[in-house]
Write an enzyme that holds these catalytic residues in place. Structure first.
Site: not given
Ligand code: ADP
Length: 161
Positions: A17, A128, A41, A90
């Site tokens: 990040h 993460s 979440k 990614r």
């Protein structure tokens, strides 16, 4: 003035990040980093904790500001006058979801474009969730996150935080 917005969960912020933040900050006049407050979440860190970590990381980058937001990204970008949404890519696995999101956001707010920055190769594997998992089992995360973030994660898992 081009106003960019980098949204995400940042639970926690990683070197992947940080790389995207630094690169995007060079490309746009202002960059807001937005921590999504998502009630569905169950995050490891509260929104306040995530904002605080990001603020510490971004304190020396003058055109970067950290905030939290909730609700639809398209609505937030409309309200805030955001020109560009930044997302990191990614691998191909990111692509399908990100493409759908960017097209939906443009439909809901035709004034906003999504710009994708491809990950720097050294961070291509980093997420993460991987950091949380390694730290949970007591593994070394010093290659993944800044030292103070690593300490905060270990504290969280040991129940001291
Ligand atoms: P979200 O839940 O919105 O995907 P994340 O915090 O996981 O939130 O990611 C925020 C953004 O940062 C996403 O665009 C994601 O693809 C990107 N990102 C995450 N890790 C990396 C990395 N290692 N390299 C480049 N971009 C990354």
């Amino acid at each position: 003035m081009t106003k960019a917005f980098y949204p995400g969960s940042f639970d926690p912020v990683t070197y992947g990040h940080i790389d995207i933040i630094k690169r995007a900050a060079k490309l746009f006049d202002t960059l807001d980093v937005g921590v999504l407050n998502n009630s569905e979440k169950l995050p490891l860190f509260s929104v306040e904790e995530r904002v605080k970590m990001l603020e510490r990381i971004c304190e020396d980058i003058p055109n970067v500001h950290v905030l939290s937001y909730s609700g639809l990204l398209a609505e937030y970008t409309l309200k805030s006058g955001t020109d560009v949404i930044i997302r990191g890519l990614r691998a191909v696995t990111d692509f399908e979801y990100e493409l759908q999101m960017s097209q939906t956001n443009r439909k809901l707010n035709p004034g906003v474009d999504t710009i994708f920055l491809t990950t720097s190769l050294e961070y291509a594997y980093l997420s993460s969730s991987i950091v949380r998992e390694v730290a949970y089992y007591g593994g070394d995360v010093s290659n993944f996150v800044p030292e103070f973030v690593a300490e905060t994660i270990y504290k969280k898992f040991s129940g001291k935080n």
